[in-house]
Design an enzyme around this catalytic site. Structure first.
Site, short mmCIF file in Angstrom:
data_model
loop_
_atom_site.label_atom_id
_atom_site.label_comp_id
_atom_site.label_asym_id
_atom_site.label_seq_id
_atom_site.Cartn_x
_atom_site.Cartn_y
_atom_site.Cartn_z
N ARG A 160 17.54 2.46 -6.14
CA ARG A 160 16.90 1.58 -7.13
C ARG A 160 17.77 1.43 -8.38
NH1 ARG A 160 13.56 2.87 -11.01
NH2 ARG A 160 13.21 4.98 -10.24
N CYS A 206 19.08 12.49 -4.06
CA CYS A 206 18.47 13.75 -3.58
C CYS A 206 18.24 13.72 -2.08
CB CYS A 206 17.15 14.02 -4.31
SG CYS A 206 17.40 14.58 -6.00
N GLU A 264 10.30 19.67 0.00
CA GLU A 264 10.42 18.51 0.88
C GLU A 264 10.47 18.92 2.35
OE1 GLU A 264 10.05 15.63 -0.21
OE2 GLU A 264 10.43 15.80 -2.36
N HIS A 268 12.05 19.23 -5.06
CA HIS A 268 11.99 18.29 -6.18
C HIS A 268 11.12 18.90 -7.29
CE1 HIS A 268 13.34 14.26 -4.35
NE2 HIS A 268 14.02 14.44 -5.46
N1 PCA Z 1 17.09 13.48 -8.78
C1 PCA Z 1 17.53 12.28 -8.11
C2 PCA Z 1 19.01 12.46 -7.90
C3 PCA Z 1 19.42 13.59 -8.77
C4 PCA Z 1 18.17 14.22 -9.21
O1 PCA Z 1 18.08 15.25 -9.86
C5 PCA Z 1 16.73 11.96 -6.84
O2 PCA Z 1 15.55 12.37 -6.76
O3 PCA Z 1 17.25 11.34 -5.93
#
Ligand code: PCA
Length: 214
Positions: free
Chosen positions: A91, A144, A81, A167
């Protein structure tokens, strides 16, 4: 000995596991070389608590580099990111039942922070080894992004400590019957072993194309 802090999340959204924790857990105590050791911590999928857990870990461990990792079901690659925004729009409720809609992460904080990791160099190193990876320009508006923003905010006056967010796709078992992409946890572990030394060694990020048109 220097420390790299890796974080992963507990399961959320009805899932039984979270591949981010399954991956970083395997690297707890792993030594990248004689001078650098990884410490892994799990964060709650809870807006407030995750920020406190992160701060506690940073204060205790004084890492030279922090990479927070989270699950992004549906993504097809490892997504490094670029930008964390000062905005929460949930959401679904977090694991404590909170569902903020349109709230700042930090009152009066800057609108956004960029990662301080050389993410193009990291992505490049992985693609060269055949691991799907890309730069992403949105970390979403859920826990996240909140952790990513809080991370950069906590470190804003510590220029030497570089930090960012990754991610990752679903683990294969989560993707059964869903017709979505997945990535074996072992591949994520290998990717981290490959790209963390690149992150430590690269002071200036690469000037190569990585954006999106839409
Ligand atoms: N993914 C979520 C929150 C925790 C995770 O592993 C997100 O993308 O916000």
């Amino acid at each position: 000995m220097q420390t790299i802090l890796l974080t992963g999340f507990e399961p959320f959204g009805g899932e039984q596991s979270n591949p981010s924790w399954l991956a970083v857990q395997q690297l707890d105590g792993y030594q990248l070389d004689e001078e650098v050791q990884i410490v892994s911590r799990q964060l709650s999928c809870v807006f407030e608590k995750s920020q406190q857990e992160l701060k506690t870990a940073i204060d205790e461990l004084k890492p030279v580099l922090v990479l927070a990792v989270g699950q992004a079901g549906g993504r097809t690659e490892l997504c490094f990111e670029k930008v964390a925004i000062n905005f929460i729009d949930a959401r679904i409720a977090d694991n404590a039942g909170q569902q903020p809609a349109g709230a700042p992460v930090v009152n009066d904080g800057p609108t956004a922070y960029f990662t301080t990791l050389p993410i193009k160099a990291m992505v490049n190193s992985l693609k060269q080894r055949g691991i799907p990876a890309a730069v992403s320009y949105t970390a979403g508006t859920y826990v996240c992004n909140t952790v990513f923003y809080a991370l950069m905010h906590q470190l804003k006056d510590k220029a030497k400590v570089r930090a960012g967010f990754l991610h990752i796709p679903y683990a294969p078992q989560q993707a059964i019957g869903k017709a979505v992409a997945s990535m074996p946890v072992d591949m994520v572990v290998n990717a981290l072993k490959l790209c963390l030394p690149v992150a430590l060694q690269t002071t200036e990020d690469l000037q190569i194309a990585a954006g999106t048109l839409d």
